[in-house]
Design an enzyme around this catalytic site. Structure first.
Site, PDB file in Angstrom:
ATOM      1  CG  HIS A 189       1.365   0.871   1.184  1.00  0.00           C
ATOM      2  ND1 HIS A 189       2.782   0.746   1.349  1.00  0.00           N
ATOM      3  CD2 HIS A 189       1.328   1.590  -0.050  1.00  0.00           C
ATOM      4  CE1 HIS A 189       3.544   1.902   0.768  1.00  0.00           C
ATOM      5  NE2 HIS A 189       2.475   2.477  -0.145  1.00  0.00           N
ATOM      6  CE  LYS A 210       3.864   6.070   0.575  1.00  0.00           C
ATOM      7  NZ  LYS A 210       5.185   5.669  -0.245  1.00  0.00           N
ATOM      8  CG  ASN A 262      -0.344   6.426   0.973  1.00  0.00           C
ATOM      9  OD1 ASN A 262      -0.873   6.923   2.113  1.00  0.00           O
ATOM     10  ND2 ASN A 262       0.193   5.289   0.782  1.00  0.00           N
ATOM     11  CD  GLU A 283       1.688   1.893  -4.360  1.00  0.00           C
ATOM     12  OE1 GLU A 283       1.744   3.014  -4.496  1.00  0.00           O
ATOM     13  OE2 GLU A 283       1.760   1.519  -2.880  1.00  0.00           O
TER      14      GLU A 283
HETATM   15  P1  13P Z   1       5.931   7.159  -4.134  1.00  0.00           P
HETATM   16  O1  13P Z   1       5.152   8.134  -5.365  1.00  0.00           O
HETATM   17  O2  13P Z   1       6.361   8.365  -3.200  1.00  0.00           O
HETATM   18  O3  13P Z   1       7.014   6.588  -5.025  1.00  0.00           O
HETATM   19  O4  13P Z   1       5.017   6.165  -3.364  1.00  0.00           O
HETATM   20  C1  13P Z   1       4.102   5.349  -3.923  1.00  0.00           C
HETATM   21  C2  13P Z   1       3.393   4.622  -2.894  1.00  0.00           C
HETATM   22  O5  13P Z   1       3.817   3.921  -2.077  1.00  0.00           O
HETATM   23  C3  13P Z   1       2.084   5.224  -2.844  1.00  0.00           C
HETATM   24  O6  13P Z   1       1.194   4.277  -2.023  1.00  0.00           O
END
Ligand code: 13P
Length: 247
Positions: free
Chosen positions: A96, A9, A7, A165
């Site tokens: 998310h 982001k 991901n 998560e």
């Molecule tokens: P990190 O791997 O940077 O902790 O992020 C996890 C996440 O939110 C994936 O959607």
């Protein structure tokens, strides 16, 4: 089948495709490649070009979110599942914690899941407790609520994956213990089984996964893969996760 989902982001411009090229070459040559899938969710701006580019390759492209209406509407800046599918997205994340913080409610998430599935997108539905909930031993009840408020029995379970998560773990370097994570994953699977009976959706883990801690997660055979944030933005870190997982 295991999943390694990156991901991105708010990261990436057209030339960042070179990162995916390297991941794709690793995947194409990996003797374990039949055991897993690689999916990357770049920002909306890159979905069309990357989907075209990777059309006949191993990597699938997905979106990070979608709007809770099916096709077209008068919501400024909104992007529907229909529009995502039309530019080649095969998957979408939904729920998310970043988007829950920004106001996504269970009701909105339910519509997102419904319309994404209607448009043949596979849904990666994200759940997770925050630090206070964890400290107050509310993890399991929070997860149960997040799952049962959104996932309906009539949804096509074959196109749903759940990603656990924990919010306190995202981007912090903190991860659950093996025991904790095993227990939580089994619990999520139990709830999913109550909704979907046989062949219920797979469960991924996300939160600070990297090449060194992934070996620890190997022991938990209930985990069906990983949702990876920070470590998906460089090919080396992402490949290290896959390599060390199968080592
Ligand atoms: P990190 O791997 O940077 O902790 O992020 C996890 C996440 O939110 C994936 O959607």
């Amino acid at each position: 089948m295991k999943y390694f989902i990156g991901n991105w982001k708010m990261f990436g411009v057209p030339k960042s495709v070179s990162i995916l090229n390297k991941i794709n070459s690793y995947y194409s040559k990996d003797k374990n490649r039949n055991k897993y899938r690689v999916i990357i969710t770049p920002p909306y701006t890159l979905i069309e070009s990357y989907s075209k580019y990777f059309k006949n390759k191993k990597i699938s492209i997905g979106a990070q979110n979608c709007y809770q209406k099916e096709q077209f509407s008068s919501n400024t800046a909104a992007i529907s599942p229909f529009m995502l599918r039309s530019v080649g997205a095969k998957y979408t994340l939904i729920g998310h914690s970043d988007n829950r913080f920004e106001g996504d409610t269970d009701l909105m998430l339910k519509d997102k899941v419904k319309y994404a599935l209607n448009n043949n997108l596979k849904v990666v539905f994200c759940i997770g407790e925050n630090k206070t909930e964890k400290n107050n031993k509310k993890t399991l009840s929070v997860l149960k609520r997040q799952l049962t408020k959104v996932l309906e029995k009539k949804f096509n379970k074959n196109n749903i994956i759940v990603a656990y998560e924990p919010i306190w773990s995202i981007g912090t370097g903190k991860i659950p213990t093996v025991n904790e994570l095993k227990k939580t994953t089994i619990y999520i699977k139990k709830i999913l089984k109550q909704i979907y009976k046989k062949n219920s959706p797979g469960v991924l883990y996300g939160g600070s996964v990297d090449g060194s801690n992934v070996e620890m997660f190997k022991e938990i055979r209930e985990i069906d893969g990983f949702l990876i944030g920070g470590a998906s933005k460089t090919s080396k870190k992402f490949i290290d996760i896959i390599r060390n997982y199968y080592r």
